[in-house]
Design an enzyme around this catalytic site. Structure first.
Site, PDB file in Angstrom:
ATOM      1  N   ILE A 202       0.828  -1.208   0.000  1.00 52.01           N
ATOM      2  CA  ILE A 202       0.000   0.000   0.000  1.00 52.01           C
ATOM      3  C   ILE A 202       0.860   1.255   0.000  1.00 52.01           C
ATOM      4  CG2 ILE A 202      -1.737   1.273   1.362  1.00 52.01           C
ATOM      5  CD1 ILE A 202      -2.556  -1.613   2.398  1.00 52.01           C
ATOM      6  N   LYS A 203       0.420   2.227  -0.801  1.00 47.97           N
ATOM      7  CA  LYS A 203       1.096   3.525  -0.819  1.00 47.97           C
ATOM      8  C   LYS A 203       0.249   4.486   0.009  1.00 47.97           C
ATOM      9  CE  LYS A 203       2.304   7.166  -4.151  1.00 47.97           C
ATOM     10  NZ  LYS A 203       2.760   7.464  -5.500  1.00 47.97           N
TER      11      LYS A 203
END
Ligand code: R5P
Length: 293
Positions: A202-203
């Site tokens: 996840i960013k």
């Protein structure tokens, strides 16, 4: 056929050494399949467990962003200094030479522009394209709290299903709407939802207060998003704090390609991310490399 003459029976069985079973180096990724792990091991450095991704996908919703007007001239010379390149299939096919062998993270959601509601995205690239382009991960924007929240989440889960089928990781990119609070509570919610629904990694944005609770409550790796251009020391400090507080690296765009010396900035960020270099020392490194050209 191999010559059978002189063929001897194998005898080096190392009976005293059981075969190592070692777990995979990335958090929450040990039960993934071999192909998926292999792709992740190209994005993330297995020694440091971290990555420096260079994001240049801005054009998919905002056109030729400052610094990305000519990707061939501005980006290709600096791309080899990043660990991973994040971009669209259009730029990949039209500008990036196929001999470029660094891992690619392909933007697969889209369909909106800065002129309209950004959360109204769809899946804009098929899985066959991702396979054909030999990418290491697919990036999908997720708008938790946004107008089209559900649609964006389902975009992600569809890519997760397809990615799992073919061994390609899905990167969920958390997008924060203009009127949403950028605090730990929001990012814990957003990243956890993405992880629970299957994102491989996840960013997410760094926040001053409570970022470590975001990384702690997210069972898969988080890479720190960059955001708008800020002074080099601030960007290096943000990256330092993020990795010290549990991020598995960074995915930065403008703070690299809009810097006066993008190569020096990439090297300085890599020192912070992979070698835990302190921000002030990394800035010295940046200034020296910038001077030396
Ligand atoms: C984020 O929403 C998109 O992926 C961007 O196009 C890009 O990754 C942003 O990078 P930065 O904010 O570091 O310039």
């Amino acid at each position: 056929m191999a010559d059978m003459e002189g063929l001897t029976e194998g005898k080096h069985y190392h009976l005293d050494k059981p075969q190592a079973t070692g777990g995979f180096f990335l958090k929450g990724c040990d039960s993934l399949d071999w192909g998926m792990k292999n792709r992740l091991a190209r994005i993330f450095n297995p020694k440091s467990g971290r990555t420096v991704m260079l994001a240049i996908d801005h054009g998919y919703f905002q056109g030729p962003t400052t610094g990305l007007e000519r990707v061939d001239i501005n980006i290709m010379p600096i791309a080899p200094y990043a660990d991973t390149l994040m971009l669209t299939r259009g730029i990949l096919r039209s500008v990036v030479p196929a001999a470029y062998t660094k891992p690619i993270v392909l933007r697969v959601s889209g369909g909106t522009s800065i002129l309209k509601e950004l959360s109204n995205e769809e899946i804009a690239v098929g899985i066959e394209e991702a396979i054909r382009l030999n990418v290491c991960a697919m990036a999908v924007q997720v708008f938790i709290g946004g107008e089209f929240e559900k649609q964006s989440i389902i975009n992600m889960t569809k890519m997760v299903d397809m990615g799992n089928r073919y061994g390609i990781p899905t990167l969920a990119v958390t997008a924060v709407g203009k009127d949403m609070a950028r605090d730990a509570r929001y990012f814990r919610l957003a990243t956890r939802i993405c992880a629970e629904l299957g994102a491989t990694y996840i960013k997410s944005y760094y926040i001053e207060k409570g970022f470590e609770t975001v990384t702690a409550s997210c069972p898969v790796p988080i890479v720190m998003a960059g955001g708008k251009k800020i002074p080099e020391l601030d960007a290096l400090t943000m990256a330092y704090n993020a990795v010290q507080q549990g991020a598995a690296g960074v995915d930065m765009g403008r703070n690299i390609f809009q810097s006066q010396s993008p190569v020096a900035m990439l090297k300085a960020i890599k020192a912070v991310v992979h070698e835990n270099e302190k921000p002030e020392k990394a800035l010295d490194l940046y200034n020296t490399m910038k001077r030396e050209g």
